[in-house]
Design a protein around this motif. Structure first.
Motif, PDB file in Angstrom:
ATOM      1  N   LYS A  17      -2.461  14.493  -3.886  1.00 41.71           N
ATOM      2  CA  LYS A  17      -1.771  13.635  -4.850  1.00 41.71           C
ATOM      3  C   LYS A  17      -2.524  12.318  -5.048  1.00 41.71           C
ATOM      4  N   LEU A  18      -3.049  11.750  -3.967  1.00 42.15           N
ATOM      5  CA  LEU A  18      -3.835  10.524  -4.079  1.00 42.15           C
ATOM      6  C   LEU A  18      -5.067  10.741  -4.954  1.00 42.15           C
ATOM      7  N   VAL A  19      -5.735  11.850  -4.767  1.00 41.88           N
ATOM      8  CA  VAL A  19      -6.923  12.154  -5.570  1.00 41.88           C
ATOM      9  C   VAL A  19      -6.549  12.221  -7.048  1.00 41.88           C
ATOM     10  N   ARG A  20      -5.442  12.868  -7.350  1.00 47.49           N
ATOM     11  CA  ARG A  20      -5.012  12.956  -8.751  1.00 47.49           C
ATOM     12  C   ARG A  20      -4.612  11.593  -9.294  1.00 47.49           C
ATOM     13  N   LEU A  21      -3.959  10.780  -8.479  1.00 45.37           N
ATOM     14  CA  LEU A  21      -3.552   9.445  -8.926  1.00 45.37           C
ATOM     15  C   LEU A  21      -4.761   8.540  -9.168  1.00 45.37           C
ATOM     16  N   MET A  22      -5.797   8.679  -8.330  1.00 46.09           N
ATOM     17  CA  MET A  22      -6.972   7.840  -8.475  1.00 46.09           C
ATOM     18  C   MET A  22      -7.800   8.256  -9.687  1.00 46.09           C
ATOM     19  N   GLY A  23      -7.778   9.526 -10.024  1.00 40.25           N
ATOM     20  CA  GLY A  23      -8.509  10.001 -11.192  1.00 40.25           C
ATOM     21  C   GLY A  23     -10.014  10.056 -10.977  1.00 40.25           C
ATOM     22  N   PRO A  24     -10.716  10.489 -12.001  1.00 39.72           N
ATOM     23  CA  PRO A  24     -12.182  10.616 -11.915  1.00 39.72           C
ATOM     24  C   PRO A  24     -12.841   9.273 -11.624  1.00 39.72           C
ATOM     25  N   GLY A  25     -13.871   9.318 -10.809  1.00 41.71           N
ATOM     26  CA  GLY A  25     -14.643   8.125 -10.541  1.00 41.71           C
ATOM     27  C   GLY A  25     -14.132   7.287  -9.381  1.00 41.71           C
ATOM     28  N   THR A  32       5.912   9.735  -4.979  1.00 41.66           N
ATOM     29  CA  THR A  32       6.277   8.325  -4.841  1.00 41.66           C
ATOM     30  C   THR A  32       5.581   7.717  -3.627  1.00 41.66           C
ATOM     31  N   PHE A  33       5.590   8.434  -2.522  1.00 40.67           N
ATOM     32  CA  PHE A  33       4.944   7.980  -1.294  1.00 40.67           C
ATOM     33  C   PHE A  33       3.446   7.767  -1.527  1.00 40.67           C
ATOM     34  N   ALA A  34       2.791   8.732  -2.178  1.00 42.19           N
ATOM     35  CA  ALA A  34       1.357   8.618  -2.440  1.00 42.19           C
ATOM     36  C   ALA A  34       1.065   7.398  -3.319  1.00 42.19           C
ATOM     37  N   ALA A  35       1.859   7.186  -4.346  1.00 39.79           N
ATOM     38  CA  ALA A  35       1.660   6.039  -5.235  1.00 39.79           C
ATOM     39  C   ALA A  35       1.853   4.722  -4.485  1.00 39.79           C
ATOM     40  N   GLU A  36       2.859   4.669  -3.625  1.00 35.44           N
ATOM     41  CA  GLU A  36       3.106   3.460  -2.842  1.00 35.44           C
ATOM     42  C   GLU A  36       1.984   3.198  -1.845  1.00 35.44           C
ATOM     43  N   LEU A  79      -1.153   4.077  -2.208  1.00 33.47           N
ATOM     44  CA  LEU A  79      -2.298   3.628  -2.990  1.00 33.47           C
ATOM     45  C   LEU A  79      -2.135   2.168  -3.388  1.00 33.47           C
ATOM     46  N   GLU A  80      -0.950   1.794  -3.776  1.00 34.71           N
ATOM     47  CA  GLU A  80      -0.688   0.396  -4.140  1.00 34.71           C
ATOM     48  C   GLU A  80      -0.831  -0.522  -2.932  1.00 34.71           C
ATOM     49  N   ARG A  81      -0.318  -0.091  -1.811  1.00 36.05           N
ATOM     50  CA  ARG A  81      -0.329  -0.919  -0.597  1.00 36.05           C
ATOM     51  C   ARG A  81      -1.724  -1.043   0.012  1.00 36.05           C
ATOM     52  N   HIS A  82      -2.473   0.066   0.050  1.00 37.19           N
ATOM     53  CA  HIS A  82      -3.740   0.079   0.779  1.00 37.19           C
ATOM     54  C   HIS A  82      -4.969  -0.052  -0.120  1.00 37.19           C
ATOM     55  N   GLY A  83      -4.818   0.208  -1.398  1.00 36.64           N
ATOM     56  CA  GLY A  83      -5.932   0.040  -2.341  1.00 36.64           C
ATOM     57  C   GLY A  83      -7.213   0.700  -1.871  1.00 36.64           C
TER      58      GLY A  83
END
Length: 65
Positions: free
Chosen positions: A51-59, A9-13, A15-19
């Motif tokens: 976790k951020l790397v996995r959330l961002m996905g390939p590319g 949840t922290f990683a997703a937040e 990523l959303e906050r900092h883009g």
């Protein structure tokens, strides 16, 4: 200590906050842990980074799959 779910949840937040600026934000956190010789903090941020790397996905900074 944060649970696995809380870290996702922290990683997703983050990523959303900092883009697109997430790399710089995380680097500052890691650098701060290194400066304070905070091994637990480094372990935490290493986990969040994975976790951020996995959330961002390939590319999007995930590197070769």
């Amino acid at each position: 200590m944060a649970t696995e779910h809380q870290r996702w949840t922290f990683a997703a937040e983050l990523l959303e906050r900092h883009g697109d600026a997430i790399d710089g934000f995380v680097k500052r956190q890691v650098d701060d842990c290194i400066e304070r010789d905070d091994e637990e903090g480094l372990i935490f941020w290493h986990d969040v980074i994975s976790k951020l790397v996995r959330l961002m996905g390939p590319g999007e900074g995930a590197g070769p799959q």
